[in-house]
Write a protein that holds these residues in place. Sequence first.
Motif, PDB file in Angstrom:
ATOM      1  N   ASP A 120       8.787   9.734   8.705  1.00 26.46           N
ATOM      2  CA  ASP A 120       9.868  10.672   7.849  1.00 26.46           C
ATOM      3  C   ASP A 120       9.006  11.812   7.452  1.00 26.46           C
TER       4      ASP A 120
ATOM      5  N   SER B 111      14.154  14.106   8.785  1.00 31.56           N
ATOM      6  CA  SER B 111      14.319  13.857  10.202  1.00 31.56           C
ATOM      7  C   SER B 111      13.404  12.596  10.227  1.00 31.56           C
TER       8      SER B 111
ATOM      9  N   THR C  47      18.711  11.218  10.576  1.00 35.21           N
ATOM     10  CA  THR C  47      18.780  12.733   9.759  1.00 35.21           C
ATOM     11  C   THR C  47      19.760  12.442   8.478  1.00 35.21           C
TER      12      THR C  47
ATOM     13  N   VAL D  74      12.066   9.215  12.367  1.00 35.17           N
ATOM     14  CA  VAL D  74      12.030   8.536  13.694  1.00 35.17           C
ATOM     15  C   VAL D  74      11.943   7.185  13.390  1.00 35.17           C
TER      16      VAL D  74
ATOM     17  N   GLU E  28      16.807   8.075  15.737  1.00 38.73           N
ATOM     18  CA  GLU E  28      16.497   8.777  14.861  1.00 38.73           C
ATOM     19  C   GLU E  28      17.712   8.985  13.619  1.00 38.73           C
TER      20      GLU E  28
ATOM     21  N   ARG F 200       7.456   8.731  19.230  1.00 41.22           N
ATOM     22  CA  ARG F 200       8.723   9.527  19.168  1.00 41.22           C
ATOM     23  C   ARG F 200       9.223   9.816  20.806  1.00 41.22           C
TER      24      ARG F 200
ATOM     25  N   ASN G 236      11.345   3.320  14.688  1.00 36.68           N
ATOM     26  CA  ASN G 236      10.614   2.548  15.796  1.00 36.68           C
ATOM     27  C   ASN G 236      10.658   0.984  15.425  1.00 36.68           C
TER      28      ASN G 236
ATOM     29  N   SER H 148      20.691   8.625  18.872  1.00 36.11           N
ATOM     30  CA  SER H 148      19.852   7.895  20.131  1.00 36.11           C
ATOM     31  C   SER H 148      20.266   8.303  21.424  1.00 36.11           C
TER      32      SER H 148
ATOM     33  N   PHE I 126       5.673  15.529  14.368  1.00 37.39           N
ATOM     34  CA  PHE I 126       5.675  14.063  14.206  1.00 37.39           C
ATOM     35  C   PHE I 126       4.522  13.527  13.801  1.00 37.39           C
TER      36      PHE I 126
ATOM     37  N   PRO J 105      11.211   4.987  21.018  1.00 41.47           N
ATOM     38  CA  PRO J 105      11.776   4.788  19.626  1.00 41.47           C
ATOM     39  C   PRO J 105      13.235   4.187  19.831  1.00 41.47           C
TER      40      PRO J 105
ATOM     41  N   TRP K 195       4.369   3.495  16.249  1.00 42.82           N
ATOM     42  CA  TRP K 195       4.866   4.825  15.712  1.00 42.82           C
ATOM     43  C   TRP K 195       4.920   5.728  17.033  1.00 42.82           C
TER      44      TRP K 195
END
Length: 746
Positions: free
Chosen positions: A29, A37, A101, A39, A99, A369, A41, A165, A14, A96, A367
């Motif tokens: 990203d 993937s 994908t 994330v 996510e 995770r 925020n 989520s 991350f 977060p 930011w």
Amino acid sequence: MNLFLRSETKAQRFEDCYPQGNGIIGIMDNCGAISNSIVLNDEGMWSGNKTTKTPKKCGKEGLEEIRDALNKKDFSRAEELVKEKISGRECESYIPVGELTIDKGWGSYRKYERVLDLETSVLSSSYVLADKEYKEESFVSNPSNVFVKKITCSQKSLFRIRFLSTHPTTIQYKEKLLTVIGRAPSHIVYYGLPSKKPIQYDKDEPGQAFALAIRIDTDASQIYHSSGTLRIADATYMTIYYSSMTEIGLSNTESLKTLTNNIVNATSNKSIETELIDRVSKNVDMAYEKGYLGCLKEHIDDYTRLFSRTSFQINQVTKSPSNLNFALKKRDQDDSLIVTLYAFSRYLLISSSRENSALPANLQGIWSRARRPMWSSGYTMNINLQMNYWPVMSANLSECALPFFKFVKNLMYSGMKNSKEIFEMNGFFLGHNSDSSFHSSPVGGETKYSSASYSLSMATSGWLVNQMFDIYSFSKDQELLEQSILPVAEQAILFYLDYLYENEKGELCSGPDISPENSYLFNGNKYSIDEAPAMTLAVIRELFENYLEYGKDNNLLKIVKETRGKIQGYRVCEDGRIAEWSSDLKEADINHRHLSHLYGLYPGKEILENGDLKRASLKTLEARGDGGTGWSLAWKICLYARLGLGDKANELLKKQFRPTYAKRGQRGGSYFSLLSAHPPFQIDGNFGTLAGINEILLQALSEKGINAIPSDWKSGKVTGLRTRENKHVDIEWRDGEIINTKIKNL
């Protein structure tokens, strides 16, 4: 493109992602070729509900009991009483949204690269997967408040998009628009405390609502939806327009007004959920109407307006390393790394704190995770929040300071209430931690194992106000002074006037108090509570001096003038170092990461006026050693820079480029994104280092001249640096001589 981050591999962790943001939406990203993937925020995504955290009621009698124990040197009893009568609940956590994908295929890939252009704030990647050429480009627009990502492919392809989520959510899809409404946790137990149910969702007292919307633009022949997953078939391009919003974002005001669970305001009949969905849907629809190129131009124009104000080069190096990972491992391009870190740190400030942000940048900017992040990814106010905004004016990014001002003003309202309830005193005071609800009371009371060194922090309110005064010293904005600074300063002063007390020598002390996170040894045991830590008294003296210089001619000004000289001053120990506590107590850790007793040197200025104290400061700094976390190294860079010792500052600056592999520890460095490592990731190290480089450059304007510049920097140039007294300056030097200086009044 000269300033950029570039890698030939996707982000493995991350922290290795190249962060993107607009002060509201944060994106991480990993730019995977087979699967992205991402994330997601949002600055307002915090746990917590509207249940009031009732502070303890110490009262003046309880305070006297603690002070009596301190006077008798019964430090164990003093710490027990602080925990019993003052220390309260922990803060909530920044978490977060979820996510995203994006699956694009399988198999091997080649010709991979990802690049973050720091000059335009656009992230791109390209690669060949299954003999198809892919190109990706993305940015987060502040004017439109959207994250936009476009993927193109040389042949028709299948894309699968999934929103994931851990929060309870409701997902709907209709005509290329995916919407999500959900609730954040009502409470997250502080990461260091044991709990069988650390993440809680209370149906009766729910956490705040949040919403997001994703609008798809594509030439696909078919789009299939199932349970939050979109399958996009036979597409050569796909553009995602994403926007999110929380209740905090919806109620972005300067007061402590809060939304109820059922209405947005007195004139609206919409539920919060409906209002949030309407707002984010409107954001993505308007962005879609502008189109990708329209949004891109708007974004670049907005970003470059801020970023292009300042430039920096050393030894004629103006370009970033072609491969950041290799440069950090080999360490043969340090000049290029320094120039890049300078630009990247300004990029981070623009990306995490904007004039329309509801909240300031937290421990990780915007930011994060983790569902239960270390230190709550919150606001630690015994150094870290302040450090986030040390460079904001010298880096010529004054707009980015506005969320800090709003936050401190809201903390004042919360702190005024708690000073009455806890101590029966006027004004406002703060503990050392806060969150999105402007938590102001001291933490550390939820378990007997909490250290006293993390509880009280009586310098906090004064330090935050002093930082506001320092920002004013750059801008000389009279409206800012009168409307945003002086009212807050007066409330901080009123508390200190009530809280300070005389010791046997007639000196004013600030106990019970701590020197942040450090401990001393007494009779073989470690303690933290003291009657007069050096940092707090330095902060209060500076606060009073600032008010004497800028305050209104009223009765409070007269009282401040009478009181200022009674505050206990600095003490120098027998070994020549500045004393951290009220007596000659030995620190439990001489290499401790905090340098609190040097506040008066940096960010303060009191020590600069006293040659003996400057020498004692240098001895203190040398004794602390050259190690430390990323933010601790940054503070040391600033301290050495202010002393005009550029070579030493540069030596520590280079330590910031040590690659970080550990998940936890005290050895600072960088991840393969140039994000600063405690570890874990803390953004204050980036901002503190930026402030340190600017301090090196600004010291070249003092009597130290070229001697303040590191000898390794044989030549260099900085343009657009901002100085106190509202001036812009350009400096150019070569071969041990400053050859050009331009100073412009604003």
